[in-house]
Design a protein around this motif. Structure first.
Motif, PDB file in Angstrom:
ATOM      1  N   THR A  82       0.882  -1.155   0.092  1.00  0.00           N
ATOM      2  CA  THR A  82      -0.029   0.077   0.138  1.00  0.00           C
ATOM      3  C   THR A  82       0.823   1.231   0.084  1.00  0.00           C
ATOM      4  OG1 THR A  82      -0.064   0.319   2.512  1.00  0.00           O
ATOM      5  CG2 THR A  82      -1.656  -1.009   1.471  1.00  0.00           C
ATOM      6  N   PRO A  83       0.363   2.538  -0.554  1.00  0.00           N
ATOM      7  CA  PRO A  83       0.966   3.466  -0.449  1.00  0.00           C
ATOM      8  C   PRO A  83       1.602   3.971   0.982  1.00  0.00           C
ATOM      9  CG  PRO A  83      -0.647   3.675  -1.888  1.00  0.00           C
ATOM     10  CD  PRO A  83      -0.959   2.716  -1.291  1.00  0.00           C
ATOM     11  N   SER A  84       1.035   3.790   1.833  1.00  0.00           N
ATOM     12  CA  SER A  84       1.577   4.004   3.059  1.00  0.00           C
ATOM     13  C   SER A  84       2.756   3.296   3.619  1.00  0.00           C
ATOM     14  CB  SER A  84       0.334   3.687   4.233  1.00  0.00           C
ATOM     15  OG  SER A  84       0.269   2.442   4.329  1.00  0.00           O
ATOM     16  N   GLN A  85       3.183   2.380   3.095  1.00  0.00           N
ATOM     17  CA  GLN A  85       4.455   1.487   3.183  1.00  0.00           C
ATOM     18  C   GLN A  85       5.580   2.151   2.432  1.00  0.00           C
ATOM     19  OE1 GLN A  85       2.425  -2.350   2.139  1.00  0.00           O
ATOM     20  NE2 GLN A  85       2.810  -2.858   4.258  1.00  0.00           N
ATOM     21  N   THR A  86       5.333   3.078   1.679  1.00  0.00           N
ATOM     22  CA  THR A  86       6.435   3.899   1.203  1.00  0.00           C
ATOM     23  C   THR A  86       7.323   4.408   2.151  1.00  0.00           C
ATOM     24  OG1 THR A  86       5.019   4.564  -1.074  1.00  0.00           O
ATOM     25  CG2 THR A  86       7.119   5.787  -0.163  1.00  0.00           C
ATOM     26  N   SER A  87       8.745   4.031   2.220  1.00  0.00           N
ATOM     27  CA  SER A  87       9.611   4.383   3.274  1.00  0.00           C
ATOM     28  C   SER A  87      10.869   3.828   2.842  1.00  0.00           C
ATOM     29  CB  SER A  87       8.690   3.604   4.395  1.00  0.00           C
ATOM     30  OG  SER A  87       9.763   4.042   5.643  1.00  0.00           O
ATOM     31  N   VAL A  88      11.832   4.199   3.765  1.00  0.00           N
ATOM     32  CA  VAL A  88      13.202   3.340   3.781  1.00  0.00           C
ATOM     33  C   VAL A  88      13.235   2.500   4.917  1.00  0.00           C
ATOM     34  CG1 VAL A  88      15.704   3.968   3.829  1.00  0.00           C
ATOM     35  CG2 VAL A  88      14.067   5.585   2.994  1.00  0.00           C
ATOM     36  N   TYR A  89      13.670   1.438   4.240  1.00  0.00           N
ATOM     37  CA  TYR A  89      13.652   0.015   5.266  1.00  0.00           C
ATOM     38  C   TYR A  89      15.236  -0.200   5.402  1.00  0.00           C
ATOM     39  CZ  TYR A  89       8.782  -0.428   4.274  1.00  0.00           C
ATOM     40  OH  TYR A  89       7.564  -0.129   4.346  1.00  0.00           O
ATOM     41  N   PHE A  90      15.327  -0.479   6.827  1.00  0.00           N
ATOM     42  CA  PHE A  90      16.738  -0.823   7.045  1.00  0.00           C
ATOM     43  C   PHE A  90      16.620  -2.275   7.813  1.00  0.00           C
ATOM     44  CE2 PHE A  90      19.103   2.695   6.199  1.00  0.00           C
ATOM     45  CZ  PHE A  90      18.388   3.662   6.393  1.00  0.00           C
ATOM     46  N   CYS A  91      17.687  -3.048   7.705  1.00  0.00           N
ATOM     47  CA  CYS A  91      17.946  -4.359   8.080  1.00  0.00           C
ATOM     48  C   CYS A  91      19.219  -4.182   9.203  1.00  0.00           C
ATOM     49  CB  CYS A  91      18.150  -5.442   6.936  1.00  0.00           C
ATOM     50  SG  CYS A  91      18.572  -6.888   7.811  1.00  0.00           S
ATOM     51  N   ALA A  92      19.185  -4.917  10.359  1.00  0.00           N
ATOM     52  CA  ALA A  92      19.924  -4.832  11.194  1.00  0.00           C
ATOM     53  C   ALA A  92      20.349  -6.183  11.772  1.00  0.00           C
ATOM     54  CB  ALA A  92      19.950  -3.869  12.210  1.00  0.00           C
ATOM     55  N   SER A  93      21.862  -6.521  12.094  1.00  0.00           N
ATOM     56  CA  SER A  93      21.785  -7.601  12.901  1.00  0.00           C
ATOM     57  C   SER A  93      22.184  -7.084  14.194  1.00  0.00           C
ATOM     58  CB  SER A  93      23.219  -8.530  12.184  1.00  0.00           C
ATOM     59  OG  SER A  93      24.618  -7.544  12.117  1.00  0.00           O
ATOM     60  N   ALA A  94      22.583  -8.158  15.188  1.00  0.00           N
ATOM     61  CA  ALA A  94      22.692  -7.707  16.503  1.00  0.00           C
ATOM     62  C   ALA A  94      23.925  -6.819  16.660  1.00  0.00           C
ATOM     63  CB  ALA A  94      22.964  -9.084  17.293  1.00  0.00           C
ATOM     64  N   GLN A  95      23.856  -6.081  17.670  1.00  0.00           N
ATOM     65  CA  GLN A  95      25.130  -5.228  17.994  1.00  0.00           C
ATOM     66  C   GLN A  95      24.821  -3.852  17.108  1.00  0.00           C
ATOM     67  OE1 GLN A  95      29.001  -6.584  18.125  1.00  0.00           O
ATOM     68  NE2 GLN A  95      28.485  -8.201  19.443  1.00  0.00           N
ATOM     69  N   GLY A  96      23.585  -3.811  16.326  1.00  0.00           N
ATOM     70  CA  GLY A  96      23.235  -2.728  15.760  1.00  0.00           C
ATOM     71  C   GLY A  96      23.918  -2.412  14.484  1.00  0.00           C
ATOM     72  N   ASP A  97      24.352  -3.334  13.755  1.00  0.00           N
ATOM     73  CA  ASP A  97      25.096  -3.132  12.575  1.00  0.00           C
ATOM     74  C   ASP A  97      23.912  -3.017  11.454  1.00  0.00           C
ATOM     75  OD1 ASP A  97      27.813  -5.134  11.171  1.00  0.00           O
ATOM     76  OD2 ASP A  97      26.996  -3.210  10.740  1.00  0.00           O
ATOM     77  N   PHE A  98      23.820  -1.912  10.874  1.00  0.00           N
ATOM     78  CA  PHE A  98      22.788  -1.761   9.970  1.00  0.00           C
ATOM     79  C   PHE A  98      23.247  -2.025   8.352  1.00  0.00           C
ATOM     80  CE2 PHE A  98      19.089  -0.065  12.144  1.00  0.00           C
ATOM     81  CZ  PHE A  98      19.484   0.244  13.568  1.00  0.00           C
ATOM     82  N   GLY A  99      22.102  -2.391   7.619  1.00  0.00           N
ATOM     83  CA  GLY A  99      22.347  -2.490   6.197  1.00  0.00           C
ATOM     84  C   GLY A  99      22.258  -0.910   5.739  1.00  0.00           C
ATOM     85  N   PRO A 100      22.675  -0.915   4.582  1.00  0.00           N
ATOM     86  CA  PRO A 100      22.590   0.517   3.570  1.00  0.00           C
ATOM     87  C   PRO A 100      21.045   1.023   3.367  1.00  0.00           C
ATOM     88  CG  PRO A 100      23.006  -1.194   2.047  1.00  0.00           C
ATOM     89  CD  PRO A 100      23.137  -2.014   3.667  1.00  0.00           C
ATOM     90  N   GLY A 101      20.170   0.262   3.484  1.00  0.00           N
ATOM     91  CA  GLY A 101      18.608   0.604   3.417  1.00  0.00           C
ATOM     92  C   GLY A 101      18.224   0.164   1.840  1.00  0.00           C
ATOM     93  N   THR A 102      17.045   0.189   1.881  1.00  0.00           N
ATOM     94  CA  THR A 102      16.343  -0.056   0.557  1.00  0.00           C
ATOM     95  C   THR A 102      14.999   1.110   0.446  1.00  0.00           C
ATOM     96  OG1 THR A 102      16.605  -2.376   0.591  1.00  0.00           O
ATOM     97  CG2 THR A 102      14.648  -1.687  -0.578  1.00  0.00           C
ATOM     98  N   ARG A 103      15.205   2.003  -0.478  1.00  0.00           N
ATOM     99  CA  ARG A 103      14.170   2.783  -0.557  1.00  0.00           C
ATOM    100  C   ARG A 103      12.993   2.241  -1.295  1.00  0.00           C
ATOM    101  NH1 ARG A 103      13.787   8.219   0.111  1.00  0.00           N
ATOM    102  NH2 ARG A 103      15.989   8.252   0.643  1.00  0.00           N
ATOM    103  N   LEU A 104      11.621   2.239  -0.637  1.00  0.00           N
ATOM    104  CA  LEU A 104      10.552   1.560  -1.310  1.00  0.00           C
ATOM    105  C   LEU A 104       9.381   2.740  -1.534  1.00  0.00           C
ATOM    106  CD1 LEU A 104       8.922  -0.934  -2.348  1.00  0.00           C
ATOM    107  CD2 LEU A 104       8.034  -1.120  -0.135  1.00  0.00           C
ATOM    108  N   THR A 105       8.930   2.838  -3.021  1.00  0.00           N
ATOM    109  CA  THR A 105       7.982   3.587  -3.335  1.00  0.00           C
ATOM    110  C   THR A 105       6.868   2.714  -3.722  1.00  0.00           C
ATOM    111  OG1 THR A 105       9.331   5.313  -3.649  1.00  0.00           O
ATOM    112  CG2 THR A 105       7.194   5.448  -4.832  1.00  0.00           C
ATOM    113  N   VAL A 106       5.597   2.891  -3.363  1.00  0.00           N
ATOM    114  CA  VAL A 106       4.484   2.253  -3.551  1.00  0.00           C
ATOM    115  C   VAL A 106       3.399   2.978  -4.372  1.00  0.00           C
ATOM    116  CG1 VAL A 106       2.596   0.614  -2.929  1.00  0.00           C
ATOM    117  CG2 VAL A 106       4.830   0.398  -1.667  1.00  0.00           C
ATOM    118  N   LEU A 107       3.186   2.777  -5.434  1.00  0.00           N
ATOM    119  CA  LEU A 107       2.533   3.828  -6.358  1.00  0.00           C
ATOM    120  C   LEU A 107       1.017   3.411  -6.263  1.00  0.00           C
ATOM    121  CD1 LEU A 107       4.872   4.459  -9.284  1.00  0.00           C
ATOM    122  CD2 LEU A 107       4.531   5.923  -7.426  1.00  0.00           C
TER     123      LEU A 107
END
Lengths: 107, 114
Positions: A82-107
């Motif tokens: 849904t359009p409300s799920q348009t956002s930037v999504y981050f994955c992380a592993s323990a100790q707070g090591d984050f990935g670079p993110g995925t920018r998702l746009t729902v039209l």
């Protein structure tokens, strides 16, 4: 080389479509997390996992599923985007090591 | 209900000044507080963290001051540099430090002017 990677980095989806965001970690951490980041909200926890085969609901799980088929991989699934799920999504592993993110746009 | 609050939303300082970023929380069970630095287009990166048993943690130019009684903490960035311009997030978690299920604040956007 980055320990937490995400794919795709950018995604445009249509309303009602299925979206799968993938995350891979080489840290051999048991815990993995999916967050979304929106202006004014910081990062909010969607789902997390304690290890292969385990998924747990975070603070905002509605509309999302997660899958942890192996220690290394953790996916976030939007069955009916849904359009409300348009956002930037981050994955992380323990100790707070984050990935670079995925920018998702729902039209 | 936002359990972790940050202020100000944005902050501008001159190069060489000390930037002070504030954070407060509501849940008394929180006992681990990491601060993250995020540059545009990148994921957050752990900058410095503190356990609730301590009242101060230093790492180079970065210092966390923690007041458990008032449920407040602050990040001080001494001798601010233009390269410090980023968004800073305060986060909190409860339980042992192996639980990285964090609650994040909304962030403070810092701009350092040369």
């Amino acid at each position: 080389e980055a320990a937490v990677t995400q794919s795709p980095r950018n995604k445009v989806a249509v309303t009602g479509g299925k979206v799968t965001l993938s995350c891979n970690q080489t840290n051999n951490h048991n815990n993995m997390y999916w967050y979304r980041q929106d202006t004014g909200h910081g990062l909010r926890l969607i789902h997390y996992s304690y290890g292969a085969g385990s998924t747990e609901k975070g603070d905002i799980p509605d509309g999302y599923k997660a899958s942890r088929p192996s220690q290394e991989n953790f996916s976030l699934i939007l069955e009916l985007a849904t359009p409300s799920q348009t956002s930037v999504y981050f994955c992380a592993s323990a100790q707070g090591d984050f990935g670079p993110g995925t920018r998702l746009t729902v039209l | 209900q936002q359990q972790v609050r940050q202020s100000p939303q944005s902050l501008t300082v001159w190069e060489g000044e000390t930037a002070i970023l504030n954070c407060s929380y509501e849940n008394s069970a929180f006992d681990y507080f990491p601060w993250y630095q995020q540059f545009p287009g990148e994921g957050p990166a752990l900058l410095i963290s503190i356990l609730s048993v301590s009242d101060k943690k230093e790492d180079g130019r970065f210092t966390i001051f923690f007041n458990k009684r008032e449920k407040k903490l602050s990040l001080h960035i001494a001798d601010s540099q233009p390269g410090d311009s980023a968004t800073y997030f305060c986060a909190a978690s409860a339980g042992n430090t192996g639980n990285y299920k964090y609650v994040f604040g909304a962030g403070t956007r810092l701009k350092v002017i040369a």
